[in-house]
Design a protein around this motif. Structure first.
Motif, short mmCIF file in Angstrom:
data_model
loop_
_atom_site.label_atom_id
_atom_site.label_comp_id
_atom_site.label_asym_id
_atom_site.label_seq_id
_atom_site.Cartn_x
_atom_site.Cartn_y
_atom_site.Cartn_z
N GLN A 1 0.81 -1.21 0.00
CA GLN A 1 0.00 0.00 0.00
C GLN A 1 0.85 1.28 0.00
O GLN A 1 0.60 2.19 -0.80
CB GLN A 1 -0.95 -0.01 1.20
CG GLN A 1 -1.97 1.12 1.22
CD GLN A 1 -2.97 1.02 0.06
OE1 GLN A 1 -3.15 -0.04 -0.53
NE2 GLN A 1 -3.59 2.15 -0.27
N PRO A 2 1.86 1.39 0.88
CA PRO A 2 2.71 2.59 0.82
C PRO A 2 3.43 2.74 -0.52
O PRO A 2 3.57 3.87 -1.02
CB PRO A 2 3.70 2.38 1.96
CG PRO A 2 2.99 1.49 2.91
CD PRO A 2 2.20 0.56 2.05
N THR A 3 3.88 1.61 -1.10
CA THR A 3 4.54 1.69 -2.40
C THR A 3 3.57 2.17 -3.47
O THR A 3 3.93 2.98 -4.35
CB THR A 3 5.11 0.32 -2.79
OG1 THR A 3 6.04 -0.11 -1.78
CG2 THR A 3 5.83 0.39 -4.13
N ASP B 1 -4.42 22.57 -0.30
CA ASP B 1 -4.06 23.08 1.03
C ASP B 1 -3.54 21.91 1.86
O ASP B 1 -4.28 20.98 2.20
CB ASP B 1 -5.27 23.72 1.70
CG ASP B 1 -4.90 24.42 3.00
OD1 ASP B 1 -3.70 24.43 3.36
OD2 ASP B 1 -5.82 24.97 3.65
N ARG B 2 -2.27 21.96 2.18
CA ARG B 2 -1.65 20.87 2.94
C ARG B 2 -1.93 20.98 4.43
O ARG B 2 -1.57 20.07 5.20
CB ARG B 2 -0.14 20.85 2.68
CG ARG B 2 0.54 22.15 3.07
CD ARG B 2 1.97 22.18 2.55
NE ARG B 2 2.75 21.09 3.10
CZ ARG B 2 3.90 20.67 2.57
NH1 ARG B 2 4.37 21.23 1.47
NH2 ARG B 2 4.56 19.71 3.14
N GLU C 1 -5.88 15.28 7.08
CA GLU C 1 -5.50 14.31 6.04
C GLU C 1 -6.71 13.72 5.34
O GLU C 1 -6.68 13.45 4.14
CB GLU C 1 -4.66 13.19 6.67
CG GLU C 1 -4.15 12.16 5.66
CD GLU C 1 -3.31 11.08 6.31
OE1 GLU C 1 -2.64 10.34 5.58
OE2 GLU C 1 -3.33 10.98 7.56
N ALA C 2 -7.79 13.52 6.09
CA ALA C 2 -8.99 12.92 5.50
C ALA C 2 -9.63 13.84 4.46
O ALA C 2 -10.36 13.36 3.58
CB ALA C 2 -10.00 12.59 6.59
N ASP C 3 -9.34 15.13 4.52
CA ASP C 3 -9.93 16.08 3.59
C ASP C 3 -9.01 16.42 2.43
O ASP C 3 -9.34 17.25 1.60
CB ASP C 3 -10.31 17.38 4.33
CG ASP C 3 -11.34 17.14 5.41
OD1 ASP C 3 -12.14 16.20 5.24
OD2 ASP C 3 -11.34 17.88 6.41
N ARG C 4 -7.84 15.80 2.40
CA ARG C 4 -6.87 16.06 1.33
C ARG C 4 -6.83 14.90 0.35
O ARG C 4 -7.09 13.75 0.74
CB ARG C 4 -5.47 16.25 1.92
CG ARG C 4 -5.20 17.62 2.46
CD ARG C 4 -3.72 17.79 2.79
NE ARG C 4 -3.44 17.45 4.19
CZ ARG C 4 -2.74 16.40 4.57
NH1 ARG C 4 -2.26 15.55 3.67
NH2 ARG C 4 -2.53 16.16 5.85
N ASP D 1 -0.43 12.09 4.23
CA ASP D 1 0.80 12.58 4.87
C ASP D 1 2.04 11.91 4.28
O ASP D 1 3.09 12.56 4.13
CB ASP D 1 0.74 12.34 6.38
CG ASP D 1 -0.32 13.20 7.05
OD1 ASP D 1 -0.70 14.24 6.46
OD2 ASP D 1 -0.78 12.85 8.16
N LEU D 2 1.94 10.62 3.96
CA LEU D 2 3.09 9.92 3.37
C LEU D 2 3.47 10.55 2.04
O LEU D 2 4.66 10.81 1.77
CB LEU D 2 2.75 8.44 3.17
CG LEU D 2 3.79 7.62 2.38
CD1 LEU D 2 5.11 7.56 3.14
CD2 LEU D 2 3.26 6.22 2.09
#
Length: 440
Positions: free
Chosen positions: A118-120, A169-170, A174-177, A181-182
């Motif tokens: 998943q991260p990859t 907008d950073r 995180e849920a709204d972006r 974060d990764l």
């Protein structure tokens, strides 16, 4: 006698004074009315200029960023086992290799701390889905690089481009972006080491359309518009000039020609979508011509531009002094020779101006082309008049209807390109009129 004489002397003087004062009052009112008219005229022009500046300014502000894209510099190891296992250097084999695996290996080498499926996957989502095709085209053109490690600027995803340009907008949760974060952490590291930066977006003017905003380009629509206008000009201009010459020089003045003239004027005001319905019924359904092809679009736009060219051409012919015709006929020239050698050359500047303005009007049309299927999603660059194609106004319509934020700036950029075409065509019309204009 003295009173009578004074009466006759004073009364005319008094009457003339009153007339002079009345005249002065009327003159002041006229000057005041002219000043008010001038003021309203200046105000109207000022309002028009302000709205024009706001319109063009908003388009430029939104679209100028589309001419810059975001790329990341990677060290790509062109493994022969992946690209050309047999060593044949066959262009087809090289082009079909798994270049996404090569890009993934370069990213994993750059970020060894990113592990797990998943991260990859989230890390690779920062790279454009079309990056592999760019690397494939480069290696196919330079097969001697196979087996080496090269530095290559890879196109990033449109979300990375939007983040760099400040449209994401950073600081929101995180849920709204759209970037987690990764991904923002990887972005920050790429910016810090100087491998991620802006670059001129050459793909915008060299590639065709795409579902991915970062890969979408205008070249297919530009070529489609050019081919469509070639057909339009090749049909509408000669037919319009011949019709104008006949109606103005040879047609008898009777009820039939009056009806034809009225219908020509009416056709110039017919809504453009009606011509699209006509093209759908006649060219596609009856003649079975290819759908979404420049040949059909050119025919439909030629029907729409024809009345404009006829009206402009007739006005240009009327502007030629009758004395020139009379002189030619007096020297023994036939009516055909008079038209071909004198009337037509002298009226050609006005005809060319009308034709170019008609082409500019046709270039901005969308509704009739939607009816004949030129709204289809076309990826490939059209290679001929019968190839599937789209045009700039339709491309703008398609991008404006897309939900991605990156297509907003691409829509404005496409409008800027269309406006450049229109300004150039109008400038050519003005140049031709000034160059070939004759004064009598």
């Amino acid at each position: 006698m003295t009173d009578v004489a004074n009466k006759f002397v004073v009364e005319p003087f008094s009457a003339s004074t009153e007339k002079r004062e009345k005249f002065n009052r009327l003159l002041k009112k006229r000057y005041a009315a002219e000043a008010r008219f001038k003021m309203w005229g200046i105000a109207a022009v000022s309002v028009a200029v302000v709205f024009l500046i706001l319109l063009i300014g908003s388009i430029v502000l939104q679209g100028s960023s589309a001419f810059v894209t975001t790329k990341v510099e990677l060290e790509l190891t062109l493994d022969p086992a992946v690209i050309d296992p047999q060593g044949t250097k066959d262009p087809k084999v090289i082009a079909n290799a798994d270049y996404n695996a090569i890009i993934r290996a370069a990213m994993q080498k750059k970020f060894p701390e990113v592990t797990g499926r998943q991260p990859t996957r989230q890390m690779m989502a920062l790279i454009s889905s079309g990056a592999g095709y760019e690397v494939a085209a480069y290696v196919r053109d330079n097969p001697d690089l196979i087996g080496q490690t090269i530095t290559f600027e890879v196109l990033t995803d449109d979300l990375v481009d939007m983040l760099r340009k400040g449209y994401i907008d950073r600081n929101v949760p995180e849920a709204d972006r759209k970037l987690n974060d990764l991904q923002i952490g990887i972005y920050d590291k790429l910016v810090a080491d100087g491998t991620l930066s802006g670059a001129v977006n050459t793909e915008l003017l060299t590639t065709g359309d795409s579902r991915e905003p970062e890969n979408a380009g205008l070249w297919g629509a530009v070529v489609g518009s050019f081919l469509t206008l070639v057909v339009t000009l090749g049909i509408a201009f000669p037919l319009g000039v011949m019709a104008a010459v006949y109606l103005e020089e040879f047609a008898p003045k009777n009820r039939l020609t009056d009806i034809i003239e009225v219908n020509i004027n009416n056709l110039a005001a017919v809504p453009s979508i009606v011509f699209g319905l006509l093209g759908l019924a006649v060219f596609l359904n009856f003649f079975g011509m290819p759908r979404s092809a420049p040949i059909v679009g050119g025919l439909v736009l030629a029907l729409q531009a024809l009345p404009i060219i006829i009206i402009a051409s007739r006005a240009a012919i009327k502007a030629v002094p009758p004395s020139i015709r009379e002189a030619a006929l007096g020297m023994g020239a036939s009516p055909i020779q008079t038209v071909m050698h004198h009337t037509l050359p002298l009226s050609m500047p006005g005809m060319l101006t009308g034709a170019i303005l008609g082409m500019a009007h046709a270039l901005g049309e969308t509704a009739p082309l939607l009816m004949i299927g030129m709204v289809a999603f076309i990826v490939d660059i059209p290679s001929g008049f019968t190839s599937p194609a789209t045009v700039l106004p339709v491309q703008i319509y398609l991008w404006a209807d897309s939900p991605e934020r990156a297509f907003v700036e691409k829509t404005s950029a496409a409008i800027m390109v269309l406006l450049v075409f229109l300004v150039c065509m109008n400038a050519i019309a003005i140049y031709l009129r000034k160059k070939f204009e004759r004064k009598w």
